[in-house]
Motif scaffolding. Structure first.
Motif, mmCIF file in Angstrom:
data_model
loop_
_atom_site.group_PDB
_atom_site.id
_atom_site.type_symbol
_atom_site.label_atom_id
_atom_site.label_comp_id
_atom_site.label_asym_id
_atom_site.label_seq_id
_atom_site.Cartn_x
_atom_site.Cartn_y
_atom_site.Cartn_z
ATOM 1 N N PRO A 134 0.825 -1.213 0.000
ATOM 2 C CA PRO A 134 0.000 0.000 0.000
ATOM 3 C C PRO A 134 0.861 1.266 0.000
ATOM 4 O O PRO A 134 2.003 1.247 0.477
ATOM 5 N N LEU A 148 10.277 -11.589 8.668
ATOM 6 C CA LEU A 148 9.415 -12.382 7.779
ATOM 7 C C LEU A 148 7.940 -12.096 8.044
ATOM 8 O O LEU A 148 7.148 -11.958 7.126
ATOM 9 N N MET A 149 7.575 -12.015 9.308
ATOM 10 C CA MET A 149 6.163 -11.810 9.641
ATOM 11 C C MET A 149 5.779 -10.338 9.649
ATOM 12 O O MET A 149 4.688 -9.981 10.054
ATOM 13 N N GLY A 150 6.681 -9.490 9.224
ATOM 14 C CA GLY A 150 6.369 -8.078 9.119
ATOM 15 C C GLY A 150 6.419 -7.370 10.456
ATOM 16 O O GLY A 150 6.728 -7.969 11.485
ATOM 17 N N VAL A 155 0.836 -2.422 8.171
ATOM 18 C CA VAL A 155 -0.277 -2.294 7.234
ATOM 19 C C VAL A 155 -1.553 -2.416 8.071
ATOM 20 O O VAL A 155 -1.812 -3.469 8.634
ATOM 21 N N LEU A 157 -5.275 -3.099 9.360
ATOM 22 C CA LEU A 157 -6.419 -3.918 8.962
ATOM 23 C C LEU A 157 -7.688 -3.100 9.170
ATOM 24 O O LEU A 157 -7.706 -2.195 9.990
ATOM 25 N N TYR B 79 -3.217 -8.148 3.167
ATOM 26 C CA TYR B 79 -3.578 -6.947 3.921
ATOM 27 C C TYR B 79 -4.226 -5.913 3.010
ATOM 28 O O TYR B 79 -5.114 -5.181 3.415
ATOM 29 N N LYS B 80 -3.757 -5.871 1.771
ATOM 30 C CA LYS B 80 -4.321 -4.898 0.834
ATOM 31 C C LYS B 80 -5.745 -5.298 0.457
ATOM 32 O O LYS B 80 -6.609 -4.450 0.302
ATOM 33 N N ARG B 112 2.866 -17.901 5.619
ATOM 34 C CA ARG B 112 3.250 -17.303 6.902
ATOM 35 C C ARG B 112 4.197 -16.160 6.576
ATOM 36 O O ARG B 112 5.413 -16.297 6.608
ATOM 37 N N SER B 113 3.620 -15.020 6.274
ATOM 38 C CA SER B 113 4.383 -13.955 5.643
ATOM 39 C C SER B 113 3.805 -12.594 6.014
ATOM 40 O O SER B 113 2.711 -12.505 6.552
ATOM 41 N N TYR B 114 4.559 -11.548 5.723
ATOM 42 C CA TYR B 114 4.187 -10.202 6.157
ATOM 43 C C TYR B 114 3.001 -9.624 5.416
ATOM 44 O O TYR B 114 2.424 -8.630 5.839
ATOM 45 N N ASN B 115 2.637 -10.224 4.279
ATOM 46 C CA ASN B 115 1.621 -9.591 3.448
ATOM 47 C C ASN B 115 0.270 -10.287 3.508
ATOM 48 O O ASN B 115 -0.692 -9.786 2.941
ATOM 49 N N VAL B 117 -2.961 -11.798 5.677
ATOM 50 C CA VAL B 117 -3.656 -11.723 6.966
ATOM 51 C C VAL B 117 -3.730 -13.133 7.540
ATOM 52 O O VAL B 117 -4.189 -14.062 6.874
#
Lengths: 160, 179
Positions: A134, A148-150, A155, A157, B79-80, B112-115, B117
């Protein structure tokens, strides 16, 4: 093709040092980032070379190396059916390289992607916005220090 | 036939409007196919003649949220995309239900990642989770049947937003006390 490329490039750009790397049956030229646009323009427009297809522009993060990033260009010559790779090093302190979207319009989106993921600024790019993340996202997720999990809350929700 | 045998006795049967409405609602659940990735293929398969979701009265997949009762979220929600899903969910009229179809939708699955949910229950009220990657059509039908059970048991009192019995008299009291 390798000899021809080497000869033509060294003749055309005598002040630039081209490091030749050959691996995985692919030819790679590594050179200074200041010459990206003239070299690309030359490779595209010269008779006998005609690298008219820019397949991808991407980057590599070496984390601890002095020149932290490498920007990689994958080119293909339809005429010669030959694939070529160009590499330029970019340091974190001066994290920018000139855009080649003036040479190949196809480089527009791959450069946006590289900017989105690594934070490398492509100078004179016509529309340098984030590609996947975004607009308000503040980080560069493919950099090695990004978890890895941000980062929680990076971002937002929608509210439940 | 069930209904006719009931009717032949005295020609009528007694029930409450509440129960009748729940029964009618239960057997015509109109799904909103929120097909985001590969689970949507299995969702389409559950609509074909072999699995035939119309046996449960749910064959009318509406591509506008305004005519739907049930949102089947089928696929990886990034997430987007979460904002889009939520926007569509908000446009559905009450009462509404949600099936989280597949591993990605329920928990983030293999992403299992940052982008991605890690489970859409972080922003949507999910009623039934369908396991599988992707779940087979039978599994989706099972989820639908569970939703039907749930809908069949709902009564007016389960909707706090709806004016309940005695609401009008309370309003009258309020009106009288103000004047």
């Amino acid at each position: 093709m390798k000899e021809l490329l080497n000869e033509k490039l060294t003749k055309q750009f005598p002040e630039i040092h081209f490091e030749v790397i050959e691996q995985f049956d692919e030819l790679t030229f590594k050179f200074d980032k200041s010459a990206v646009v003239p070299v690309c323009k030359y490779l595209k427009e010269t008779d006998g070379l005609k690298f008219n297809l820019c397949e991808d522009v991407t980057a590599v993060d070496w984390a601890t190396r002095k020149n932290r990033f490498t920007v990689v260009y994958h080119l293909f010559s339809m005429e010669n059916k030959f694939r070529l790779c160009l590499k330029v090093d970019v340091d974190e302190s001066e994290c920018s390289v000139e855009s080649v979207s003036s040479v190949w319009r196809a480089a527009n989106w791959p450069e946006r992607e590289a900017y989105d993921m690594y934070g490398i600024t492509f100078l004179k790019h016509p529309d340098l916005r984030r590609m996947y993340m975004p607009e308000e996202f503040e980080y560069y997720p493919l950099r090695k220090e990004y978890p890895l999990m941000g980062i929680p809350g990076a971002v937002p929700l929608p509210k439940k | 036939m069930g209904l006719e045998s009931k009717l032949t006795n005295d020609g009528f049967f007694t029930t409450t409007v509440d129960a009748l409405a729940a029964w009618a609602r239960e057997n015509s659940v109109w799904p909103m196919p929120m097909g985001i990735s590969c689970c949507a293929i299995e969702m389409m398969a559950s609509g074909d003649p072999k699995y035939d979701i119309s046996r449960f009265g749910s064959e009318v997949m509406r591509f506008t949220p305004r005519q739907c009762d049930l949102m089947i979220v089928a696929g990886t929600v990034t997430y987007k995309m979460a904002h889009v899903v939520k926007k569509i969910y908000d446009q559905m009229p009450e009462p509404k239900w949600v099936i989280a179809m597949g591993a990605c939708t329920s928990t983030g699955g293999m992403y299992r990642s940052y982008n991605v949910v890690q489970g859409i229950d972080q922003f949507l009220p999910v009623d039934v989770y369908a396991a599988g990657c992707p779940p087979r059509p039978e599994n989706l039908l099972n989820a639908l049947m569970q939703i039907q059970d749930k809908i069949g048991k709902t009564r007016v009192k389960d909707f706090p937003d709806v004016p309940q019995a005695g609401f009008e008299s309370k309003q009258n009291e309020l009106f009288l006390s103000k004047n």
